[in-house]
Design a protein around this motif. Structure first.
Motif, PDB file in Angstrom:
ATOM      1  N   ALA A  47       0.815  -1.219   0.000  1.00  0.00           N
ATOM      2  CA  ALA A  47       0.000   0.000   0.000  1.00  0.00           C
ATOM      3  C   ALA A  47       0.845   1.263   0.000  1.00  0.00           C
ATOM      4  O   ALA A  47       0.575   2.190  -0.765  1.00  0.00           O
ATOM      5  N   ASP A  48       1.879   1.302   0.839  1.00  0.00           N
ATOM      6  CA  ASP A  48       2.669   2.537   0.907  1.00  0.00           C
ATOM      7  C   ASP A  48       3.408   2.803  -0.400  1.00  0.00           C
ATOM      8  O   ASP A  48       3.445   3.936  -0.878  1.00  0.00           O
ATOM      9  N   ALA A  49       3.956   1.772  -1.010  1.00  0.00           N
ATOM     10  CA  ALA A  49       4.665   1.944  -2.282  1.00  0.00           C
ATOM     11  C   ALA A  49       3.690   2.332  -3.391  1.00  0.00           C
ATOM     12  O   ALA A  49       4.005   3.176  -4.242  1.00  0.00           O
ATOM     13  N   ARG A 101      -8.048   0.780  -4.984  1.00  0.00           N
ATOM     14  CA  ARG A 101      -6.984   0.863  -3.981  1.00  0.00           C
ATOM     15  C   ARG A 101      -6.933   2.194  -3.249  1.00  0.00           C
ATOM     16  O   ARG A 101      -6.277   2.300  -2.218  1.00  0.00           O
ATOM     17  N   ARG A 102      -7.600   3.215  -3.781  1.00  0.00           N
ATOM     18  CA  ARG A 102      -7.584   4.527  -3.131  1.00  0.00           C
ATOM     19  C   ARG A 102      -8.119   4.389  -1.715  1.00  0.00           C
ATOM     20  O   ARG A 102      -9.101   3.708  -1.469  1.00  0.00           O
ATOM     21  N   ASP A 103      -7.427   5.035  -0.768  1.00  0.00           N
ATOM     22  CA  ASP A 103      -7.852   4.965   0.623  1.00  0.00           C
ATOM     23  C   ASP A 103      -7.679   6.334   1.282  1.00  0.00           C
ATOM     24  O   ASP A 103      -7.228   7.294   0.636  1.00  0.00           O
ATOM     25  N   ALA A 104      -8.033   6.425   2.545  1.00  0.00           N
ATOM     26  CA  ALA A 104      -7.965   7.699   3.267  1.00  0.00           C
ATOM     27  C   ALA A 104      -6.541   8.240   3.320  1.00  0.00           C
ATOM     28  O   ALA A 104      -6.331   9.457   3.260  1.00  0.00           O
ATOM     29  N   GLU A 105      -5.563   7.362   3.429  1.00  0.00           N
ATOM     30  CA  GLU A 105      -4.169   7.823   3.490  1.00  0.00           C
ATOM     31  C   GLU A 105      -3.748   8.441   2.162  1.00  0.00           C
ATOM     32  O   GLU A 105      -3.071   9.469   2.131  1.00  0.00           O
ATOM     33  N   ARG A 109      -4.076  15.573  -0.715  1.00  0.00           N
ATOM     34  CA  ARG A 109      -4.481  16.876  -0.169  1.00  0.00           C
ATOM     35  C   ARG A 109      -3.243  17.679   0.253  1.00  0.00           C
ATOM     36  O   ARG A 109      -3.118  18.871  -0.051  1.00  0.00           O
ATOM     37  N   ALA A 110      -2.302  17.035   0.934  1.00  0.00           N
ATOM     38  CA  ALA A 110      -1.067  17.710   1.354  1.00  0.00           C
ATOM     39  C   ALA A 110      -0.261  18.167   0.134  1.00  0.00           C
ATOM     40  O   ALA A 110       0.292  19.272   0.121  1.00  0.00           O
ATOM     41  N   ALA A 144     -13.454  13.385  -5.374  1.00  0.00           N
ATOM     42  CA  ALA A 144     -14.008  12.066  -5.071  1.00  0.00           C
ATOM     43  C   ALA A 144     -13.904  11.773  -3.579  1.00  0.00           C
ATOM     44  O   ALA A 144     -14.790  11.160  -2.993  1.00  0.00           O
ATOM     45  N   ALA A 145     -12.829  12.240  -2.955  1.00  0.00           N
ATOM     46  CA  ALA A 145     -12.639  12.018  -1.522  1.00  0.00           C
ATOM     47  C   ALA A 145     -13.642  12.800  -0.696  1.00  0.00           C
ATOM     48  O   ALA A 145     -14.042  12.353   0.390  1.00  0.00           O
TER      49      ALA A 145
END
Length: 191
Positions: free
Chosen positions: A129-131, A155-159, A165-166, A188-189
């Protein structure tokens, strides 16, 4: 001799001697042809992918990841793109997570062709996920359209939303444009 017959000859060469893959791949565009094919993929990419799959089949599942890594290491950017494009088919033939290091290497480049190819179906299925999230951000940084990212909605998630956003806030604070794809993800988020 047709392009398909010339490719078949190269495939047979690699089938009988998988060590012939690097030379056959380097010759593929000259022997088979270049440019867009009927399915939208480049003719030389299809040829090189077929050669790689043939070499991997010849050495079997236990040696396939080594063949992929070696071909990626010796190939030029076009040959590396073809390696990345062949990974979904190789995953179906037992390579599993064995090609993840190749995908991670492609994501460390600034070659948008490699970044786009790296974020295809193989990455969606095999990258941690992180990669994978960092791969999505790499696309935004380098201007690769997010349409290249396979299974983005799955695969899109809150993180990832937080990271995008950042990224957008940082770009805005610096007076730089925020890519339209980032705006679409954020919209979408927010739904």
């Amino acid at each position: 001799m047709t392009a398909e017959e010339r490719l078949a000859a190269l495939v047979e060469e690699v089938r009988h001697d998988p060590a012939a893959l690097p030379l056959a791949s380097a010759r593929a565009a000259r022997v088979v042809g270049r440019g867009p094919g009927l399915d939208g993929r480049r003719i030389e990419d299809v040829a090189r992918s077929r050669l790689l799959v043939t070499a991997c089949e010849a050495v079997g599942p236990d040696g396939a990841a080594d063949v992929v890594a070696a071909q990626y290491a010796v190939g030029d950017a076009d040959e590396r793109r073809a390696v990345l494009m062949a990974l979904p088919e190789l995953a179906d033939r037992g390579i599993g997570d064995g090609a993840v290091p190749v995908v991670l290497d492609a994501l460390r480049t600034n070659d948008t062709r490699l970044v786009a190819a790296a974020m295809g179906p193989y990455a969606a299925a095999h990258l941690p996920a992180d990669a994978w999230r960092h791969g999505v951000l790499k696309c935004l940084f380098t201007g690769v359209p997010l349409a290249a990212v396979a299974d983005l909605d799955v695969r899109r998630d809150a993180e990832l939303d937080r990271m995008v956003r950042a990224f957008a806030e940082e770009r805005e604070a610096a007076g730089r444009d925020v890519p339209a794809d980032a705006h679409r993800l954020l919209a979408a988020a927010d739904r």
